[in-house]
Design an enzyme around this catalytic site. Sequence first.
Site, PDB file in Angstrom:
ATOM      1  CB  SER A   1      50.282  44.009  38.845  1.00 37.17           C
ATOM      2  OG  SER A   1      49.467  44.520  37.808  1.00 37.17           O
ATOM      3  N   GLY A   2      49.165  41.236  38.872  1.00 41.34           N
ATOM      4  CA  GLY A   2      47.999  40.411  38.571  1.00 41.34           C
ATOM      5  C   GLY A   2      48.279  39.208  37.703  1.00 41.34           C
ATOM      6  CB  ILE A   3      46.262  37.780  34.920  1.00 45.05           C
ATOM      7  CG1 ILE A   3      44.989  37.486  35.739  1.00 45.05           C
ATOM      8  CG2 ILE A   3      46.438  36.734  33.825  1.00 45.05           C
ATOM      9  CD1 ILE A   3      43.695  37.615  34.949  1.00 45.05           C
TER      10      ILE A   3
ATOM     11  CB  VAL B   1      51.108  47.378  24.485  1.00 42.86           C
ATOM     12  CG1 VAL B   1      51.794  46.329  25.333  1.00 42.86           C
ATOM     13  CG2 VAL B   1      49.925  47.999  25.215  1.00 42.86           C
TER      14      VAL B   1
ATOM     15  CE1 TYR C   1      38.641  44.914  30.236  1.00 43.01           C
ATOM     16  CE2 TYR C   1      36.616  43.686  30.605  1.00 43.01           C
ATOM     17  CZ  TYR C   1      37.996  43.766  30.656  1.00 43.01           C
ATOM     18  OH  TYR C   1      38.727  42.690  31.102  1.00 43.01           O
TER      19      TYR C   1
ATOM     20  CE  LYS D   1      40.490  42.759  27.976  1.00 43.44           C
ATOM     21  NZ  LYS D   1      41.961  42.512  27.823  1.00 43.44           N
TER      22      LYS D   1
ATOM     23  CB  THR E   1      43.685  41.308  39.620  1.00 38.73           C
ATOM     24  OG1 THR E   1      42.453  42.030  39.415  1.00 38.73           O
ATOM     25  CG2 THR E   1      43.739  40.133  38.652  1.00 38.73           C
TER      26      THR E   1
ATOM     27  CD1 TRP F   1      24.595  28.914  35.361  1.00 45.06           C
ATOM     28  CD2 TRP F   1      25.020  30.330  37.050  1.00 45.06           C
ATOM     29  NE1 TRP F   1      24.667  28.174  36.503  1.00 45.06           N
ATOM     30  CE2 TRP F   1      24.926  29.014  37.560  1.00 45.06           C
ATOM     31  CE3 TRP F   1      25.293  31.378  37.904  1.00 45.06           C
ATOM     32  CZ2 TRP F   1      25.102  28.739  38.922  1.00 45.06           C
ATOM     33  CZ3 TRP F   1      25.469  31.098  39.260  1.00 45.06           C
ATOM     34  CH2 TRP F   1      25.373  29.801  39.755  1.00 45.06           C
TER      35      TRP F   1
END
Length: 254
Positions: free
Chosen positions: A18-20, A67, A160, A164, A195, A254
């Site tokens: 899904s998504g990216i 994973v 999170y 990352k 997404t 920004w």
Amino acid sequence: MDLFRLDGETAIVTGAGSGIGKAIAIGLAQAGANVACFGHSSKGGLEEAAQAIAALGRKSLAIEGSVTEEADLAHAVEQVEAELGPLTVAVNNAGIAGSEPATSLPRDKWERLYDINVRGVFISCQAEARAMLPRGKGSIVNIASMSGTIVNRGLTQAHYNSSKAAVIHLSKSLAMEWAGQGVRVNALSPGYTATPMNKRPEVLEEVKIFKRDTPMGRLAEPEEVVGPAVFLASKASSFVTGIDLIVDGGYVCW
């Protein structure tokens, strides 16, 4: 331009259902690669991605696994090489998100997110590099996030964000370790993207803020991450390793 073509290359994309991840898997095939889609297939997205790749005239595989399981990843790489050819491109996209105040964040949520987002990326890179390094050729792209560089306004997601940031530094560390052996490693950090997670009715108000805070005034479409991924996977980036390519509509300015 031929520099951006991936004809004759064999790729694996984790979290391709899904998504990216799904967009990148299909995008690599559009650039000429044969692609294996790895992940969970409970919602059918993995098979859909593989079918879309086959419809482009490329070889494809849908491989179910996690994973967090070294045996699953080793088996996936073995299957890819047996059925599609020598592995030369890997995009490690599998990951999860979460939001909770730091003072109430339970240990099990922290550990599960880190197990998938950080350890999962590391052992994916391990399995892929074990195939690539003996041949002295390969490009690994780890999907991180702009949240590894900045802290998102109004979102309580220390686990999170820090995971990352770990992916970005892990990518740089592996890039240094394998630079002389023909394997490049880079991070790719999307900003707010449309997404399925950001299309839920319950996050409608948050998405309005995401758009407001992005200089380009909108979310990215998953397909807008494909070009940067193809660049990092292809000969066009042959002298590029150890970078974090941020694709965020200007947000970090920004």
